[in-house]
Design a protein around this motif. Structure first.
Motif, PDB file in Angstrom:
ATOM      1  N   UNK A  46      30.471  45.102  35.405  1.00  0.00           N
ATOM      2  CA  UNK A  46      29.421  46.123  35.338  1.00  0.00           C
ATOM      3  C   UNK A  46      29.741  47.142  34.247  1.00  0.00           C
ATOM      4  N   UNK A  47      30.973  47.636  34.244  1.00  0.00           N
ATOM      5  CA  UNK A  47      31.370  48.611  33.234  1.00  0.00           C
ATOM      6  C   UNK A  47      31.264  48.040  31.823  1.00  0.00           C
ATOM      7  N   UNK A  67      30.071  51.560  30.414  1.00  0.00           N
ATOM      8  CA  UNK A  67      30.548  52.727  31.148  1.00  0.00           C
ATOM      9  C   UNK A  67      32.031  52.528  31.453  1.00  0.00           C
ATOM     10  N   UNK A  68      32.642  53.556  31.969  1.00  0.00           N
ATOM     11  CA  UNK A  68      34.058  53.445  32.346  1.00  0.00           C
ATOM     12  C   UNK A  68      34.283  54.054  33.724  1.00  0.00           C
ATOM     13  N   UNK A  86      35.975  53.370  42.554  1.00  0.00           N
ATOM     14  CA  UNK A  86      35.619  54.375  43.553  1.00  0.00           C
ATOM     15  C   UNK A  86      34.321  55.081  43.183  1.00  0.00           C
ATOM     16  N   UNK A  87      34.122  55.340  41.907  1.00  0.00           N
ATOM     17  CA  UNK A  87      32.859  55.950  41.460  1.00  0.00           C
ATOM     18  C   UNK A  87      31.696  54.983  41.638  1.00  0.00           C
TER      19      UNK A  87
END
Length: 185
Positions: A28-29, A34-35, A39-40
């Motif tokens: 996904x990242x 994204x990074x 947990x996020x």
């Protein structure tokens, strides 16, 4: 010897499914540039309500801005209580503890489901059951900052204890279910 080995079967299946979720988060990242930490990624939607209960308790009045009229009253106390106590004792942020607690509860639930299915069916059906629970398309919810893993564990324990005719234990699980979410009532 076979019974000891069987303890590891559901744990290994559950852990492998959580590795798949970790890999999915990485993909996904990469694909969304994204990074975010895992947990996020697992801290979405209702997780904020659980966090508010842990950090501030239940609201005295509904929100006036953002989501006017909304309040955290709809969320039952057992999961935030467990997560909050562990967060307080360890000093780890509730946004990290929540998914970890959910994952541990999920692994425990899979172990109980395996025992129940072995008791009522057979070993092959038990392996199939825990595999479906672990790798089903919505199984990632069992590692989110939500009540799903706790609810699953308590339901599985209820059925297991009912099958074993351990009425008090089944009743305690039922009582705890009523403190977990509306469908537990």
């Amino acid at each position: 010897m076979k019974e000891k080995r069987d303890v590891y079967v559901p744990v290994i299946i559950a852990l492998l499914s959580r590795v798949v979720i970790l890999l999915a988060g990485t993909v996904w990242n990469l694909t969304h540039d994204t990074s975010q930490s895992l947990f996020e990624l697992l801290y979405k939607l209702d997780a904020g309500w659980y966090k508010s209960i842990i950090e501030e308790g239940y609201m005295k009045t509904p929100l006036e801005s953002g989501q006017p009229g909304a309040a955290n009253w709809a969320f039952f106390p057992l999961y935030p209580l467990i997560t909050g106590v562990i967060s307080d004792v360890t000093g780890i942020a509730s946004t990290v503890v929540g998914p970890l607690v959910s994952t541990v509860l999920f692994i425990a639930a899979v172990m109980v489901i395996f025992r129940y299915a072995t008791l009522t069916r057979n070993r092959d059906n038990a392996i199939l059951a825990v595999t479906i629970f672990s790798f089903g398309p919505y199984s990632f919810y069992f590692s989110c900052f939500y009540t799903e893993a706790l609810f699953l564990l308590l339901v599985a324990c209820s059925f297991y204890f009912l099958e074993k005719k351990e009425w008090l234990a089944a009743g305690v699980c039922g009582a705890l279910l009523s403190a977990t979410r509306p469908t537990g009532v």
